[in-house]
Design an enzyme around this catalytic site. Sequence first.
Site, PDB file in Angstrom:
ATOM      1  N   ASP A   1      -3.458  29.907  -3.821  1.00 28.34           N
ATOM      2  CA  ASP A   1      -2.593  30.832  -4.562  1.00 28.34           C
ATOM      3  C   ASP A   1      -1.237  30.148  -4.769  1.00 28.34           C
ATOM      4  O   ASP A   1      -0.594  29.730  -3.822  1.00 28.34           O
ATOM      5  CB  ASP A   1      -2.441  32.113  -3.725  1.00 28.34           C
ATOM      6  CG  ASP A   1      -1.673  33.220  -4.433  1.00 28.34           C
ATOM      7  OD1 ASP A   1      -0.838  32.921  -5.302  1.00 28.34           O
ATOM      8  OD2 ASP A   1      -1.912  34.392  -4.082  1.00 28.34           O
TER       9      ASP A   1
ATOM     10  N   SER B   1      -1.302  41.644  -4.915  1.00 23.06           N
ATOM     11  CA  SER B   1      -0.071  41.028  -5.389  1.00 23.06           C
ATOM     12  C   SER B   1       1.105  42.002  -5.261  1.00 23.06           C
ATOM     13  O   SER B   1       1.375  42.484  -4.160  1.00 23.06           O
ATOM     14  CB  SER B   1      -0.275  40.537  -6.831  1.00 23.06           C
ATOM     15  OG  SER B   1       0.758  39.672  -7.204  1.00 23.06           O
TER      16      SER B   1
ATOM     17  N   HIS C   1      -4.180  32.578  -7.569  1.00 23.17           N
ATOM     18  CA  HIS C   1      -3.729  33.956  -7.347  1.00 23.17           C
ATOM     19  C   HIS C   1      -4.707  34.961  -7.953  1.00 23.17           C
ATOM     20  O   HIS C   1      -5.011  35.987  -7.338  1.00 23.17           O
ATOM     21  CB  HIS C   1      -2.344  34.114  -7.984  1.00 23.17           C
ATOM     22  CG  HIS C   1      -1.619  35.373  -7.634  1.00 23.17           C
ATOM     23  ND1 HIS C   1      -1.131  35.631  -6.365  1.00 23.17           N
ATOM     24  CD2 HIS C   1      -1.266  36.451  -8.380  1.00 23.17           C
ATOM     25  CE1 HIS C   1      -0.520  36.812  -6.356  1.00 23.17           C
ATOM     26  NE2 HIS C   1      -0.592  37.327  -7.563  1.00 23.17           N
TER      27      HIS C   1
END
Lengths: 392, 392
Positions: free
Chosen positions: B335, B172, B368
């Site tokens: 995601d 991320s 995610h």
Amino acid sequence: MRHAVILLLLTLSPALWAEALLVEKQRFEMDNFQTFNGQQIRKIQVGWESYGKMNKDKSNVILITHYFSGNSHAAGRYHPDDAAPGYWDAIIGPGKAIDTNEYYVLSVDTLANLSAHDPKVITTGPASTNPDTGKPYGLDFPVVTIRDFVNVQKALLDSLGIDKLHAVIGPSMGSLQALEWASAYPERVERLVSVIGAGRMDAWTVAALEHWAAPIRLDPNWQQGRYYGGQLPLAGLTASLALITQDALHPDFVNGANPDHHPLEQAPLTDIRQSHQVVNWLWGLAASRARMVDANHLLYLVRASQLYLAGMDKTLEQGLRGVRARVLLLPAVEDQILMPYLTEELQQALLKQQKSVTHKNIPGPMGHLNGLRNIDQVGETIRTFLQQGNPL
Amino acid sequence: MRHAVILLLLTLSPALWAEALLVEKQRFEMDNFQTFNGQQIRKIQVGWESYGKMNKDKSNVILITHYFSGNSHAAGRYHPDDAAPGYWDAIIGPGKAIDTNEYYVLSVDTLANLSAHDPKVITTGPASTNPDTGKPYGLDFPVVTIRDFVNVQKALLDSLGIDKLHAVIGPSMGSLQALEWASAYPERVERLVSVIGAGRMDAWTVAALEHWAAPIRLDPNWQQGRYYGGQLPLAGLTASLALITQDALHPDFVNGANPDHHPLEQAPLTDIRQSHQVVNWLWGLAASRARMVDANHLLYLVRASQLYLAGMDKTLEQGLRGVRARVLLLPAVEDQILMPYLTEELQQALLKQQKSVTHKNIPGPMGHLNGLRNIDQVGETIRTFLQQGNPL
């Protein structure tokens, strides 16, 4: 074919042309409305409008139920110089998919309608005056549900002597009302079109909707809903509408609408108080809408949506048991709000009970908003569906 | 194979077992750090930790860069009785995919780390004391970027005499730092693993991140960032963390975690001030995290993420021009934050310049968060990638 219709319209005399497309908001009033949760509202008024003409046996009526931030202005214009027509004008009108030469189409403002301060909207909600106190209800207004919206519509139809609907059709929150009609009053609904819809609110979607309410409650001007006559909670309302707008869209559209976006813009790089242009664009869209919107109404519409379960029974299966309508489901690809799995769940639940149900995906780059802006992509599907035989 | 490792560990003596897994937070300090936007910070301190041992020629170093709400605690435990190990403990450790018997793995707290009030985090940001005033910076802290996080890490590595990274790996926001390393200091990075990542922030994602910041700014306790010593903006911070948590998840997970959810719960049906259980669950998760988090730090991390463009150049293509590292991209299916099209865009931009790049999807029901919680699903892919030859 659409070109032919436009040409035809252009060759009509101005008077006829105006007659075909101009609409008027009407008012419907009720005394002592009992809500689904058992509370009383002493006086209710809602706006409604209609397109086309009712036939003698009142068998050509189609009800359009509106979405979260919509109202009963589904088609046509109030004045010939209105900037834009009603939201589904692409499919409602003479010769269109929902053909007003054939059907009498009507639509009703919901209770707690979002745009309470739009002079063209007539609604009853927390911003309305409580006859017991002479002041706005605020949070003393009862929690209302999708069933309540349907019951107000039913009272209006009763007052017009309409006891059967050729179809009930709605997008998003309107799809919930349409399905509620078919579930709660199955003998009255011949056909149902659920556009970007759902059969119930799962845990994910209930939580997702809560984020729409949160910014309003944080705004110090909100004052537990008692802001009438004072400073309005516009900052919270604008943040809420910005989130709703983004949730209703899709990356393709937002990126296309912001072709000059660059992550390393100078203003946000040098000043934490400044924002990227795309943020200013989105918040600007939201701020321009906020003036018509009542913040408490937004909270009540979030709640009405969160509480939705078709038929308002113990389970989805039980709620759908009575449905007799033919059902057409029109989900949008890459819908971020009512994700397509919700339509799939509804379809499976209907199939399990041998109901008549078909579906088709609405294509386009706009996510949830494909159900509004790209509805013409499924216009012929709707037209054909409306011509299918009466199952009742 | 994993069972074999566990069995092996269980048969080691307690002292060895503890030695293998216990980690310690260390502190790195700098004077006069110049930010990417040209401002000065007189004193910086950040925390860092390491796993494994550096070899003699310092050629076995792997840097782990952390995600938005993470910190340098990537693996191991501070105490044998810690409830949970570092976030990527499933792949970092003796015999694991990132094998600490082979590699010296280190990780550094970012500037403006989210969990500024976690006693195990050492960071410098708006909550830190401004040496010029003796008071917390608040919004006087300069806007910092992903490049600044990398530059602090680089200064630490320089102080340790490390001039090459066997790999830099991050999920991320950590993937942005990893890619920035390979773009800004290409001669130092041999391999790059971008997990649930992106090459740049498109307009959609910049706008989506802004919704994380909005609730904090609405909280009356926020006071334009000058809340230190007074009431904290916990309501806004909690709403922000609730939104971040939901965005990081996926319907399958949230619905699975709330099996008793029913849309027509009594409390929200009868009282507009009450909420569904799933809402209380999500807000409860957020509230329990809020105590460690600094609200201004959250705003600065949103901004650092929004400003991201690999290489911080005019275009993505120009920014990636220098990259020499082998690249492995690991996006997560479904995601919702850094949507897989962003990884696809990065992959295409790298391929266009004949860079070495492969990708594999991380499966799982967590959106995610698959990049954190399901990272073991791609452990062998990472292990194999790390064994590939040095391209420099």
